[in-house]
Write an enzyme that holds these catalytic residues in place. Structure first.
Site, PDB file in Angstrom:
ATOM      1  N   TYR A 135      -8.031   1.229  -3.868  1.00  0.00           N
ATOM      2  CA  TYR A 135      -6.704   1.499  -4.435  1.00  0.00           C
ATOM      3  C   TYR A 135      -6.061   0.196  -4.886  1.00  0.00           C
ATOM      4  O   TYR A 135      -6.508  -0.890  -4.525  1.00  0.00           O
ATOM      5  CB  TYR A 135      -5.804   2.190  -3.411  1.00  0.00           C
ATOM      6  CG  TYR A 135      -5.431   1.300  -2.240  1.00  0.00           C
ATOM      7  CD1 TYR A 135      -6.269   1.184  -1.138  1.00  0.00           C
ATOM      8  CD2 TYR A 135      -4.248   0.559  -2.259  1.00  0.00           C
ATOM      9  CE1 TYR A 135      -5.949   0.355  -0.080  1.00  0.00           C
ATOM     10  CE2 TYR A 135      -3.916  -0.271  -1.194  1.00  0.00           C
ATOM     11  CZ  TYR A 135      -4.766  -0.366  -0.115  1.00  0.00           C
ATOM     12  OH  TYR A 135      -4.447  -1.190   0.921  1.00  0.00           O
ATOM     13  N   LYS A 174       0.237  -7.590  12.928  1.00  0.00           N
ATOM     14  CA  LYS A 174      -0.752  -6.621  12.435  1.00  0.00           C
ATOM     15  C   LYS A 174      -2.051  -6.850  13.203  1.00  0.00           C
ATOM     16  O   LYS A 174      -2.521  -7.991  13.303  1.00  0.00           O
ATOM     17  CB  LYS A 174      -0.969  -6.814  10.936  1.00  0.00           C
ATOM     18  CG  LYS A 174      -1.883  -5.762  10.319  1.00  0.00           C
ATOM     19  CD  LYS A 174      -1.952  -5.853   8.791  1.00  0.00           C
ATOM     20  CE  LYS A 174      -2.865  -4.749   8.261  1.00  0.00           C
ATOM     21  NZ  LYS A 174      -2.908  -4.703   6.792  1.00  0.00           N
ATOM     22  N   GLU A 186      -3.340 -28.572  28.556  1.00  0.00           N
ATOM     23  CA  GLU A 186      -4.613 -29.283  28.374  1.00  0.00           C
ATOM     24  C   GLU A 186      -4.472 -30.428  27.376  1.00  0.00           C
ATOM     25  O   GLU A 186      -5.292 -31.333  27.351  1.00  0.00           O
ATOM     26  CB  GLU A 186      -5.690 -28.310  27.869  1.00  0.00           C
ATOM     27  CG  GLU A 186      -6.171 -27.320  28.904  1.00  0.00           C
ATOM     28  CD  GLU A 186      -7.378 -26.563  28.396  1.00  0.00           C
ATOM     29  OE1 GLU A 186      -8.503 -27.053  28.546  1.00  0.00           O
ATOM     30  OE2 GLU A 186      -7.186 -25.462  27.832  1.00  0.00           O
ATOM     31  N   THR A 211       1.633  -4.388   4.384  1.00  0.00           N
ATOM     32  CA  THR A 211       1.537  -4.680   5.813  1.00  0.00           C
ATOM     33  C   THR A 211       0.890  -6.043   6.105  1.00  0.00           C
ATOM     34  O   THR A 211       1.038  -6.571   7.201  1.00  0.00           O
ATOM     35  CB  THR A 211       0.728  -3.582   6.530  1.00  0.00           C
ATOM     36  OG1 THR A 211      -0.540  -3.473   5.893  1.00  0.00           O
ATOM     37  CG2 THR A 211       1.447  -2.254   6.486  1.00  0.00           C
ATOM     38  N   ASP A 212       0.158  -6.607   5.127  1.00  0.00           N
ATOM     39  CA  ASP A 212      -0.608  -7.840   5.390  1.00  0.00           C
ATOM     40  C   ASP A 212       0.275  -9.002   5.844  1.00  0.00           C
ATOM     41  O   ASP A 212      -0.088  -9.744   6.762  1.00  0.00           O
ATOM     42  CB  ASP A 212      -1.388  -8.276   4.143  1.00  0.00           C
ATOM     43  CG  ASP A 212      -2.549  -7.347   3.823  1.00  0.00           C
ATOM     44  OD1 ASP A 212      -2.888  -6.503   4.667  1.00  0.00           O
ATOM     45  OD2 ASP A 212      -3.118  -7.486   2.720  1.00  0.00           O
ATOM     46  N   THR A 220       0.821  -1.211   0.000  1.00  0.00           N
ATOM     47  CA  THR A 220       0.000   0.000   0.000  1.00  0.00           C
ATOM     48  C   THR A 220       0.854   1.260   0.000  1.00  0.00           C
ATOM     49  O   THR A 220       0.445   2.300  -0.500  1.00  0.00           O
ATOM     50  CB  THR A 220      -0.948  -0.034   1.225  1.00  0.00           C
ATOM     51  OG1 THR A 220      -1.792  -1.159   1.078  1.00  0.00           O
ATOM     52  CG2 THR A 220      -1.790   1.216   1.346  1.00  0.00           C
TER      53      THR A 220
HETATM   54  N1  LIG Z   1      -1.607  -1.810   4.041  1.00  0.00           N
HETATM   55  C1  LIG Z   1      -1.178  -2.719   3.155  1.00  0.00           C
HETATM   56  O1  LIG Z   1      -0.025  -2.675   2.792  1.00  0.00           O
HETATM   57  C2  LIG Z   1      -2.134  -3.791   2.719  1.00  0.00           C
HETATM   58  C3  LIG Z   1      -1.854  -4.411   1.362  1.00  0.00           C
HETATM   59  N2  LIG Z   1      -2.893  -5.363   1.041  1.00  0.00           N
HETATM   60  C4  LIG Z   1      -0.533  -5.166   1.339  1.00  0.00           C
HETATM   61  O2  LIG Z   1      -0.239  -5.887   2.238  1.00  0.00           O
HETATM   62  O3  LIG Z   1       0.179  -5.042   0.375  1.00  0.00           O
END
Ligand SMILES: NC(=O)C[C@H](N)C(=O)O
Length: 342
Positions: free
Chosen positions: A39, A178, A299, A105-106, A26
């Protein structure tokens, strides 16, 4: 030092050299319609990202390389191999101070943990992304990138394993998760808290990683081997053994249980995992709750069933480590030791 020196002062006048390896995400995302939330990730080049972060050229001598242009939901072993090999090559150059990896970020928490196991250098390696695309109002990418370059240019960031810089926090790539689908404050280091903070390019550290990484890692460097398939099975009310059977049929060498609570599941699910173990698969119990440690024999009788406990690694990170550990051994004792050490 207690008070961080400027990057130029540390380098004795000349700016430190930082290489940016770009993979998309992103942070390189563009909205087709101005002002609308949709986007496409991975649209801008690394040069455009550098140009979009004013003042960054005063922190370091920068060079950028495009490793991939993908949303990190599409991250895969091929890009991981390319990225890890190139990071190792660049870090071996004596004049390079550090590396920044731009990344979605994923799956950033998976790539950061992976790189921490296969990069062989004490120099800083910093992953950075953003939650808002580059064309958004109040885009968070430019300041995140500025801060990431400042950390990668700082020798004091070295020896702390692979790092993630986001929203002024400096996280250990091993501990970071995340936690929010869209908010800019999405990354949290469960159990331990961040390694430090960085404010407009001024880093300050207050933690060292607690586990083995980089130069102390024993796992093969990416590209010299392929990592075996490991699947994740998610536990919930009423879950049966269907997905475990599917994992066996897929040829997986291991299964990570994204368990309820302390790494648990229905009797049907645990029975199916026990059957998979009897067929030679390695079973690692993790939890989908987020916080805490999955310990042995609470457990579930790991000793009797031949299972491994994931300790404080979440399912997706446990999968990364199990793939690495399976390159060393299929012995449960060796794999449990890896989950304690890394
Ligand atoms: N905020 C992000 O970067 C999400 C995006 N879908 C990615 O991981 O490339």
């Amino acid at each position: 030092p207690l008070y961080p020196q400027s990057a130029a002062a540390q380098a004795g006048g000349a700016l430190p050299k930082v290489v940016i390896l770009a993979t998309g995400g992103t942070i390189a995302g563009v909205q087709p319609k101005e002002g609308e939330p949709g986007y496409k990730a991975g649209s801008l080049s690394v040069d455009a990202l550098i140009k979009g972060a004013p003042g960054i050229e005063k922190l370091a001598q920068l060079s950028g390389e495009q490793i991939a242009s993908i949303g990190s939901q599409d991250m895969n072993d091929e890009v991981w191999g390319k990225l890890a090999r190139r990071a190792n090559e660049v870090l071996a150059q004596p004049d390079v101070t550090g590396v920044v990896v731009t990344h979605g970020t994923d799956t950033m928490e998976e790539t950061a943990f992976f790189l921490g196991l296969v990069v062989r250098s004490d120099k800083p390696v910093v992953l950075v992304g953003s939650m808002r695309p580059a064309t958004s109002q109040s885009a968070d990418g430019p300041l995140n990138l500025y801060n990431a370059v400042a950390v990668a240019a700082d020798k004091d960031a070295g020896g702390r394993g692979v790092l993630v810089v986001s929203n002024d926090d400096i996280h250990s790539g091993r501990d970071v998760h995340k936690t929010h689908t869209t908010a800019v404050q999405t990354f949290v280091s469960f159990n331990r808290g961040p390694i430090g903070r960085v404010y407009y390019g001024k880093p300050r550290y207050f933690n060292m990683p607690a586990h083995r990484h980089t130069t102390k890692s024993e796992f093969p460097v990416a590209g010299t081997t392929s990592y075996p398939r490991v699947d994740i099975v998610y536990a919930h009310e009423g879950v049966d053994g269907t997905m475990v059977k599917a994992a066996i049929a897929s040829g997986a060498k291991g299964i990570v249980l994204a368990g309820v609570g302390d790494g648990n599941g229905t009797k049907d699910l645990i029975d199916a995992l026990a059957a998979a173990r009897k067929q030679g698969l390695v079973i690692v119990r993790s939890s989908h709750v987020g916080f805490g440690i999955v310990r042995r024999n609470l457990e579930v009788d790991d000793d009797a069933l031949g299972f491994v406990a994931a300790m404080d690694l979440n399912p997706q990170k446990a999968r990364v480590l199990l793939r690495m550990a399976l390159t060393l051994s299929t012995d449960i004792k060796v794999i449990q030791r890896a989950f304690e050490d890394y």
